[in-house]
Write a protein that holds these residues in place. Structure first.
Motif, PDB file in Angstrom:
ATOM      1  N   GLN A  32      33.929 -34.795 -17.850  1.00  0.00           N
ATOM      2  CA  GLN A  32      33.109 -33.588 -17.837  1.00  0.00           C
ATOM      3  C   GLN A  32      33.569 -32.623 -18.934  1.00  0.00           C
ATOM      4  N   HIS A  33      32.627 -31.826 -19.404  1.00  0.00           N
ATOM      5  CA  HIS A  33      32.938 -30.754 -20.348  1.00  0.00           C
ATOM      6  C   HIS A  33      32.843 -29.415 -19.614  1.00  0.00           C
ATOM      7  N   MET A  34      33.616 -28.453 -20.089  1.00  0.00           N
ATOM      8  CA  MET A  34      33.626 -27.155 -19.440  1.00  0.00           C
ATOM      9  C   MET A  34      33.750 -26.060 -20.494  1.00  0.00           C
ATOM     10  N   ARG A  35      33.429 -24.870 -20.080  1.00  0.00           N
ATOM     11  CA  ARG A  35      33.607 -23.722 -20.964  1.00  0.00           C
ATOM     12  C   ARG A  35      34.081 -22.537 -20.124  1.00  0.00           C
ATOM     13  N   PRO A  36      34.961 -21.745 -20.619  1.00  0.00           N
ATOM     14  CA  PRO A  36      35.492 -20.619 -19.828  1.00  0.00           C
ATOM     15  C   PRO A  36      34.466 -19.515 -19.675  1.00  0.00           C
ATOM     16  N   GLY A  37      34.470 -18.887 -18.515  1.00  0.00           N
ATOM     17  CA  GLY A  37      33.619 -17.724 -18.285  1.00  0.00           C
ATOM     18  C   GLY A  37      32.146 -18.019 -18.274  1.00  0.00           C
ATOM     19  N   GLY A  38      31.772 -19.298 -18.343  1.00  0.00           N
ATOM     20  CA  GLY A  38      30.365 -19.641 -18.300  1.00  0.00           C
ATOM     21  C   GLY A  38      29.672 -19.478 -19.637  1.00  0.00           C
ATOM     22  N   THR A  39      30.381 -19.118 -20.702  1.00  0.00           N
ATOM     23  CA  THR A  39      29.763 -18.948 -22.015  1.00  0.00           C
ATOM     24  C   THR A  39      30.618 -19.624 -23.063  1.00  0.00           C
ATOM     25  N   ASP A  40      30.015 -19.935 -24.186  1.00  0.00           N
ATOM     26  CA  ASP A  40      30.751 -20.527 -25.291  1.00  0.00           C
ATOM     27  C   ASP A  40      31.451 -19.396 -26.049  1.00  0.00           C
ATOM     28  N   ASP A  41      32.802 -19.447 -26.099  1.00  0.00           N
ATOM     29  CA  ASP A  41      33.549 -18.368 -26.735  1.00  0.00           C
ATOM     30  C   ASP A  41      33.821 -18.631 -28.206  1.00  0.00           C
ATOM     31  N   GLY A  42      33.200 -19.653 -28.768  1.00  0.00           N
ATOM     32  CA  GLY A  42      33.390 -19.952 -30.181  1.00  0.00           C
ATOM     33  C   GLY A  42      34.486 -20.956 -30.427  1.00  0.00           C
ATOM     34  N   ASN A  43      35.285 -21.233 -29.433  1.00  0.00           N
ATOM     35  CA  ASN A  43      36.354 -22.210 -29.595  1.00  0.00           C
ATOM     36  C   ASN A  43      35.946 -23.610 -29.141  1.00  0.00           C
ATOM     37  N   GLY A  44      34.710 -23.782 -28.740  1.00  0.00           N
ATOM     38  CA  GLY A  44      34.245 -25.090 -28.315  1.00  0.00           C
ATOM     39  C   GLY A  44      34.403 -25.272 -26.815  1.00  0.00           C
ATOM     40  N   TYR A  45      34.390 -26.498 -26.374  1.00  0.00           N
ATOM     41  CA  TYR A  45      34.413 -26.840 -24.964  1.00  0.00           C
ATOM     42  C   TYR A  45      35.663 -27.639 -24.619  1.00  0.00           C
ATOM     43  N   GLY A  46      36.181 -27.441 -23.411  1.00  0.00           N
ATOM     44  CA  GLY A  46      37.263 -28.262 -22.918  1.00  0.00           C
ATOM     45  C   GLY A  46      36.722 -29.492 -22.215  1.00  0.00           C
ATOM     46  N   ARG A  47      37.614 -30.453 -21.895  1.00  0.00           N
ATOM     47  CA  ARG A  47      37.216 -31.679 -21.225  1.00  0.00           C
ATOM     48  C   ARG A  47      38.106 -31.932 -20.016  1.00  0.00           C
ATOM     49  N   VAL A  48      37.498 -32.477 -18.970  1.00  0.00           N
ATOM     50  CA  VAL A  48      38.219 -32.885 -17.778  1.00  0.00           C
ATOM     51  C   VAL A  48      38.040 -34.392 -17.626  1.00  0.00           C
ATOM     52  N   GLY A  49      39.143 -35.149 -17.787  1.00  0.00           N
ATOM     53  CA  GLY A  49      39.077 -36.599 -17.674  1.00  0.00           C
ATOM     54  C   GLY A  49      39.316 -37.060 -16.247  1.00  0.00           C
ATOM     55  N   HIS A  50      38.752 -38.207 -15.896  1.00  0.00           N
ATOM     56  CA  HIS A  50      38.887 -38.772 -14.558  1.00  0.00           C
ATOM     57  C   HIS A  50      39.366 -40.208 -14.666  1.00  0.00           C
ATOM     58  N   ARG A  51      40.211 -40.580 -13.690  1.00  0.00           N
ATOM     59  CA  ARG A  51      40.678 -41.951 -13.641  1.00  0.00           C
ATOM     60  C   ARG A  51      39.962 -42.648 -12.483  1.00  0.00           C
TER      61      ARG A  51
END
Length: 370
Positions: A42-61
């Motif tokens: 999954q991809h995520m973004r802080p605060g519900g908005t794109d802050d210009g630094n891109g998106y983080g990722r949550v990996g699953h096993r």
């Protein structure tokens, strides 16, 4: 690789031969199952908005899933059910020893269709495939010590925790197999794709960043791929029909006054043995005191045209069977005006059965000498 392995395992289970043929469900049933759960990154973004630094990722096993449902089969292949589901998966990052998990739980309303291969395609195999769709609501709970980047390069890492709910949907493809000797009990194998519209959920999963900041984290669409083995039990099931009895008349010192002629399913043609029985009845009518010969046709409670037309179709089929026997009696020398014919369709079965049962002894014509 994990997805290919799970698909292969499900395919092998679906190909395993069983001795009994799966049946279409009529009435109430219960269903439980569990298996492997694979959650896409999954991809995520802080605060519900794109802050210009891109998106983080949550990996699953790896993960697992389980469900239970109660439903109703309408006898024509359609089923509707209410399901409760639980999913678990491991959260990880490629480096470091941090770990965590997330889970989702909630319910669905599903609509499914059992594909009768014998009736629809004349394919006689011991399996009933089914397809379905469902809609519902899932809560996602995250409890992770895994350090996940809140954005792109230079953004702080965060540990995720909290619960968030959203609309969910699923697609279902599977197959059912009868358990020999246990009417109503079936084994199922299936693949499910579960989608969760996390972006539109109410509230946020919280992130505690390493720089001391915190705030909501908004996820994008979540997809789970599930490979499940289950057991299903349908309550309205008659015991298996007895083996077909040979169409013979027991030997007796005098001629019988009632003769039975049996037919193939949805057929009105006489077999060689059936013609012999009709000939015996015709000959007996000349040896015993007979004033009238009654010819009554019947069917079992299945039909080549299921639904509202089925009963009417079976009435016509029973008359065609009676007409075939009458025509054979006339060829054997019985006067036509001495024969009365009737068609009773599904009424007056010789062998009582449950609904939608192909019973050979109920597909008959009775010749009665009066």
């Amino acid at each position: 690789m994990r997805l290919r392995a799970a698909l292969l395992a499900t395919s092998l289970l679906a190909a395993t031969p069983f001795a009994a043929k799966a049946t279409t469900i009529t009435g109430p049933y219960v269903d439980i199952g569990g298996g492997y759960n694979l959650t896409q990154t999954q991809h995520m973004r802080p605060g519900g908005t794109d802050d210009g630094n891109g998106y983080g990722r949550v990996g699953h096993r790896h993960g697992w899933t389980g469900f239970g449902s109660v439903g109703w089969g309408f006898g024509n292949g359609l089923r509707a059910e209410v399901e409760g589901a639980y999913n678990w998966s491991e959260i990880y990052r490629k480096s470091g020893s941090d770990k965590g998990s997330d889970r989702s739980y909630g319910g669905f309303i599903n609509v499914l269709y059992d594909i009768d291969l014998k009736r629809l395609f004349n394919i006689d195999v011991p399996v009933t495939p089914f397809v379905g769709v469902g809609a519902g609501y899932l809560w996602q709970n995250v409890n992770s010590n895994t350090m996940v980047a809140m954005g792109g390069a230079g953004s702080p890492n965060a540990r995720l925790h909290g619960t968030n709910g959203s609309f969910a949907y699923q697609g279902i493809v599977g197959a059912a197999y009868d358990i020999p000797g246990v009417p109503g009990l079936q084994m199922t194998t299936e693949y499910r794709m579960v989608g969760q519209v996390e972006s539109f959920g109410m509230g946020y999963i919280k992130g505690a960043a390493t720089d001391g900041s915190s705030g909501g984290v908004r996820f994008d669409h979540r997809f789970n791929h599930q490979f499940i083995v289950g057991v299903r039990y349908a309550f309205n099931n008659a015991p298996p029909p007895p083996p077909p009895a040979p169409a013979v008349v027991p030997p007796a010192p005098t001629a019988a006054r009632t003769y039975l002629v049996f037919f193939d399913w949805d057929g009105a043609a006489l077999t060689g043995r059936s013609r012999e029985i009709v000939a015996e009845a015709a000959q007996a009518s000349t040896h015993v005191q007979t004033t009238r010969i009654e010819v009554n046709g019947y069917t079992d409670n299945t039909s080549a045209h299921p639904g509202p037309r089925g009963e009417k179709y079976n009435l016509g089929l029973s008359m065609r069977r009676a007409d075939s026997v009458k025509a054979e009696l006339i060829r054997d020398g019985v006067p036509a005006n001495a024969i009365d014919i009737h068609g009773y369709g599904e009424a007056h079965p010789l062998v009582p059965t449950g609904p939608d049962t192909r019973e050979p002894q109920n597909r008959r014509v009775e010749i009665i000498l009066h």
